[in-house]
Scaffold this active site. Structure first.
Site, PDB file in Angstrom:
ATOM      1  N   CYS A 142      41.520  82.902  38.710  1.00  0.00           N
ATOM      2  CA  CYS A 142      40.683  84.021  38.258  1.00  0.00           C
ATOM      3  C   CYS A 142      41.093  85.296  38.999  1.00  0.00           C
ATOM      4  O   CYS A 142      41.279  85.260  40.218  1.00  0.00           O
ATOM      5  CB  CYS A 142      39.214  83.697  38.551  1.00  0.00           C
ATOM      6  SG  CYS A 142      38.067  84.991  38.038  1.00  0.00           S
TER       7      CYS A 142
ATOM      8  N   THR B  83      39.406  87.674  39.990  1.00  0.00           N
ATOM      9  CA  THR B  83      38.450  88.093  41.027  1.00  0.00           C
ATOM     10  C   THR B  83      38.782  87.475  42.377  1.00  0.00           C
ATOM     11  O   THR B  83      38.287  87.925  43.398  1.00  0.00           O
ATOM     12  CB  THR B  83      37.006  87.661  40.674  1.00  0.00           C
ATOM     13  OG1 THR B  83      36.946  86.231  40.635  1.00  0.00           O
ATOM     14  CG2 THR B  83      36.553  88.236  39.354  1.00  0.00           C
TER      15      THR B  83
ATOM     16  N   ARG C  23      24.313  86.688  44.692  1.00  0.00           N
ATOM     17  CA  ARG C  23      24.271  85.512  43.817  1.00  0.00           C
ATOM     18  C   ARG C  23      22.983  84.734  44.112  1.00  0.00           C
ATOM     19  O   ARG C  23      22.313  84.982  45.102  1.00  0.00           O
ATOM     20  CB  ARG C  23      25.473  84.584  44.089  1.00  0.00           C
ATOM     21  CG  ARG C  23      26.814  85.214  43.786  1.00  0.00           C
ATOM     22  CD  ARG C  23      27.980  84.232  43.968  1.00  0.00           C
ATOM     23  NE  ARG C  23      29.243  84.869  43.600  1.00  0.00           N
ATOM     24  CZ  ARG C  23      30.414  84.243  43.534  1.00  0.00           C
ATOM     25  NH1 ARG C  23      30.497  82.962  43.789  1.00  0.00           N
ATOM     26  NH2 ARG C  23      31.518  84.894  43.192  1.00  0.00           N
TER      27      ARG C  23
ATOM     28  N   ARG D  32      34.981  80.949  52.432  1.00  0.00           N
ATOM     29  CA  ARG D  32      35.924  80.094  51.694  1.00  0.00           C
ATOM     30  C   ARG D  32      37.144  80.909  51.278  1.00  0.00           C
ATOM     31  O   ARG D  32      37.079  82.136  51.159  1.00  0.00           O
ATOM     32  CB  ARG D  32      35.261  79.472  50.483  1.00  0.00           C
ATOM     33  CG  ARG D  32      34.749  80.441  49.412  1.00  0.00           C
ATOM     34  CD  ARG D  32      35.774  80.845  48.387  1.00  0.00           C
ATOM     35  NE  ARG D  32      35.165  81.344  47.158  1.00  0.00           N
ATOM     36  CZ  ARG D  32      35.740  82.216  46.361  1.00  0.00           C
ATOM     37  NH1 ARG D  32      36.911  82.735  46.658  1.00  0.00           N
ATOM     38  NH2 ARG D  32      35.137  82.584  45.242  1.00  0.00           N
TER      39      ARG D  32
ATOM     40  N   ARG E  16      40.185  74.853  47.419  1.00  0.00           N
ATOM     41  CA  ARG E  16      39.236  75.807  47.990  1.00  0.00           C
ATOM     42  C   ARG E  16      38.949  75.286  49.391  1.00  0.00           C
ATOM     43  O   ARG E  16      38.445  74.172  49.548  1.00  0.00           O
ATOM     44  CB  ARG E  16      37.934  75.859  47.193  1.00  0.00           C
ATOM     45  CG  ARG E  16      38.006  76.635  45.886  1.00  0.00           C
ATOM     46  CD  ARG E  16      37.886  78.160  46.118  1.00  0.00           C
ATOM     47  NE  ARG E  16      38.120  78.881  44.883  1.00  0.00           N
ATOM     48  CZ  ARG E  16      37.158  79.246  44.023  1.00  0.00           C
ATOM     49  NH1 ARG E  16      35.896  78.972  44.291  1.00  0.00           N
ATOM     50  NH2 ARG E  16      37.450  79.907  42.931  1.00  0.00           N
TER      51      ARG E  16
ATOM     52  N   ARG F 208      35.846  84.656  50.186  1.00  0.00           N
ATOM     53  CA  ARG F 208      34.446  85.000  49.929  1.00  0.00           C
ATOM     54  C   ARG F 208      33.646  84.543  51.146  1.00  0.00           C
ATOM     55  O   ARG F 208      33.494  83.354  51.404  1.00  0.00           O
ATOM     56  CB  ARG F 208      33.907  84.330  48.661  1.00  0.00           C
ATOM     57  CG  ARG F 208      32.500  84.858  48.307  1.00  0.00           C
ATOM     58  CD  ARG F 208      32.061  84.408  46.914  1.00  0.00           C
ATOM     59  NE  ARG F 208      31.352  83.161  46.901  1.00  0.00           N
ATOM     60  CZ  ARG F 208      30.023  83.023  47.063  1.00  0.00           C
ATOM     61  NH1 ARG F 208      29.267  84.083  47.271  1.00  0.00           N
ATOM     62  NH2 ARG F 208      29.471  81.830  47.027  1.00  0.00           N
TER      63      ARG F 208
ATOM     64  N   GLU G  56      38.224  74.867  40.247  1.00  0.00           N
ATOM     65  CA  GLU G  56      38.766  76.078  39.606  1.00  0.00           C
ATOM     66  C   GLU G  56      40.173  76.377  40.124  1.00  0.00           C
ATOM     67  O   GLU G  56      41.067  76.745  39.364  1.00  0.00           O
ATOM     68  CB  GLU G  56      37.832  77.263  39.877  1.00  0.00           C
ATOM     69  CG  GLU G  56      38.378  78.557  39.322  1.00  0.00           C
ATOM     70  CD  GLU G  56      37.390  79.707  39.424  1.00  0.00           C
ATOM     71  OE1 GLU G  56      36.177  79.476  39.345  1.00  0.00           O
ATOM     72  OE2 GLU G  56      37.862  80.852  39.570  1.00  0.00           O
TER      73      GLU G  56
ATOM     74  N   GLU H 134      27.207  81.103  42.076  1.00  0.00           N
ATOM     75  CA  GLU H 134      27.417  81.948  40.915  1.00  0.00           C
ATOM     76  C   GLU H 134      26.591  81.506  39.701  1.00  0.00           C
ATOM     77  O   GLU H 134      26.433  80.307  39.460  1.00  0.00           O
ATOM     78  CB  GLU H 134      28.888  81.806  40.557  1.00  0.00           C
ATOM     79  CG  GLU H 134      29.397  82.931  39.770  1.00  0.00           C
ATOM     80  CD  GLU H 134      30.886  82.784  39.592  1.00  0.00           C
ATOM     81  OE1 GLU H 134      31.416  81.674  39.653  1.00  0.00           O
ATOM     82  OE2 GLU H 134      31.507  83.824  39.385  1.00  0.00           O
TER      83      GLU H 134
END
Ligand code: ADP
Ligand code: ARG
Length: 364
Positions: A276, A278, A314, A131, A234, A285, A230, A319
């Protein structure tokens, strides 16, 4: 513009003790929010009005956070760089933004892709997913969006996705009006984001929910786009088994088609901009759902071995979840300071090694 409200300054000052007093807390926020940093940043605001409190409130409310900080708008990364930069360096191992490092230009490495299935018999790898996140130019991140902006963004994204062709062609399903049954099934099948994430809620990132949120997917559910969870977008490619090459090629095709229709925000230093820290940089990811019964017997050891290959472990629902049925989600941890190709290869190379180790332990 008016300064930061004295009540908010108090909350920022109080954050230090809250974080330090929780002995169980190990967030990067706790590690880097020193009294000096608080003094330097407590009265600053971005042009859109975000204060340091807006960035750290999730990490203060959830002292069990791994990271604990979000950027309400892209400008926050520089306005509050005394806090964001050390956290970015710590998370994205090997990248040193404080020393002027810039995230490299995007490179999916299409011409050199070579990822033979590390588990052709399907003994270990259950499924593979890659993703990436994207933000629409001209809009801040969740905490600063108003209801109308959510609606406008959803409309723009839906229109762009409706034009996708070939294998990627699909339909948009808004969360508004979706039955609980459909939503729950999509979540259980690992296709849709969960609801009620306390880290996002306390970051002020779930306002007007479910307005403007939704999911696009093709009929096979191998190509999906999350809208306004988020991140603004995505973009996801996934399928059963270990054929990373097919999964990654589909993602690249999707990103290429979508970026012809929607302008994404990108920064020379930070790469693609996300809510974020990260997820900055490549935002990639790449993960497998994998069973490694011997290696995962000792969980501390398992995390350590994965860490050696810069991999993150994870649970099976993503997560902050537990592993069910011995299935773990293993992915590249860092997303900044390397190319998209390298991020995916980092996951691939690490998984090849983990499978070798699992096989060696079976032979004993
Ligand atoms: P993100 O991947 O966007 O950071 P999460 O960790 O919450 O967010 O994962 C989102 C969903 O994707 C979860 O349901 C998770 O189980 C699923 N998922 C992640 N990797 C895989 C994979 N390799 N195969 C199947 N589902 C996956
Ligand atoms: N804020 C959460 C934490 O610190 C999540 C951090 C990374 N994950 C994410 N989805 N952005 O634990």
């Amino acid at each position: 513009m008016a300064g930061v409200d004295p009540e908010v300054v108090k909350k920022i000052e109080g954050a230090y003790d809250i974080l330090q007093k929780d002995e169980k807390g190990h967030s990067l926020l706790k590690k880097y929010l020193s009294k000096e940093v608080i003094e330097k940043l407590k009265n600053k605001k971005t042009a859109m009005g975000a204060s340091l409190w807006d960035c750290i409130q999730s990490g203060v409310a959830n002292t069990d956070s791994g990271v604990g900080i979000y950027a309400p708008d892209a400008e926050s990364y520089t306005t509050f760089s005394d806090l964001f930069y050390p956290i970015i360096n710590d998370y994205h191992i090997g990248f040193d933004i404080s020393k002027g490092a810039k995230h490299p230009a995007a490179d999916f490495g299409l011409a050199k892709l070579n990822f033979p299935n590390p588990d052709p018999e399907g003994k270990y790898i259950v499924s593979t997913r890659v993703r990436c996140g994207r933000s629409l130019q001209g809009y801040p991140f969740n905490p600063l969006l108003n209801e109308q902006q959510y609606k406008d963004m959803e409309k723009k994204v839906q229109e762009a996705l409706t034009g996708l062709g070939g294998e990627l062609a699909g339909k948009y399903y808004p969360l508004t009006g979706m039955t609980k049954e459909v939503q729950t099934q999509l979540i259980e099948d690992h296709f849709l984001f969960k609801e009620g994430d306390r880290f996002l809620q306390t970051a002020n990132a779930s306002r007007y929910w479910p307005t403007g949120r939704g999911i696009f997917h093709n009929a096979a559910k191998t190509f999906l786009v999350w809208v306004n969870e988020e991140d603004h977008l995505r973009i996801i490619s996934m399928q059963k088994g270990g054929d990373l090459l097919a999964v990654f090629k589909r993602l690249i095709e999707g990103v290429n088609q979508i970026e012809k229709k929607l302008p994404f925000s990108h920064d020379d230093t930070l790469g693609f901009q996300t809510f974020c820290p990260t997820n900055l940089g490549t935002t990639v990811r790449a993960s497998v759902h994998i069973k490694l019964p011997n290696l995962s017997k000792n969980l501390d050891e398992f995390h350590k071995i994965a860490g050696k290959y810069n991999l993150q472990v994870r649970g099976s629902a993503g997560e902050h979840s537990e592993a069910v049925g011995g299935i773990y989600d293993i992915s590249n941890k860092r997303r900044m300071g390397l190319t998209e190709y390298d991020a995916v290869k980092e996951m691939y190379d690490g998984i090849v090694e983990l499978i070798k180790l699992e096989k060696a332990s079976e032979a004993k």
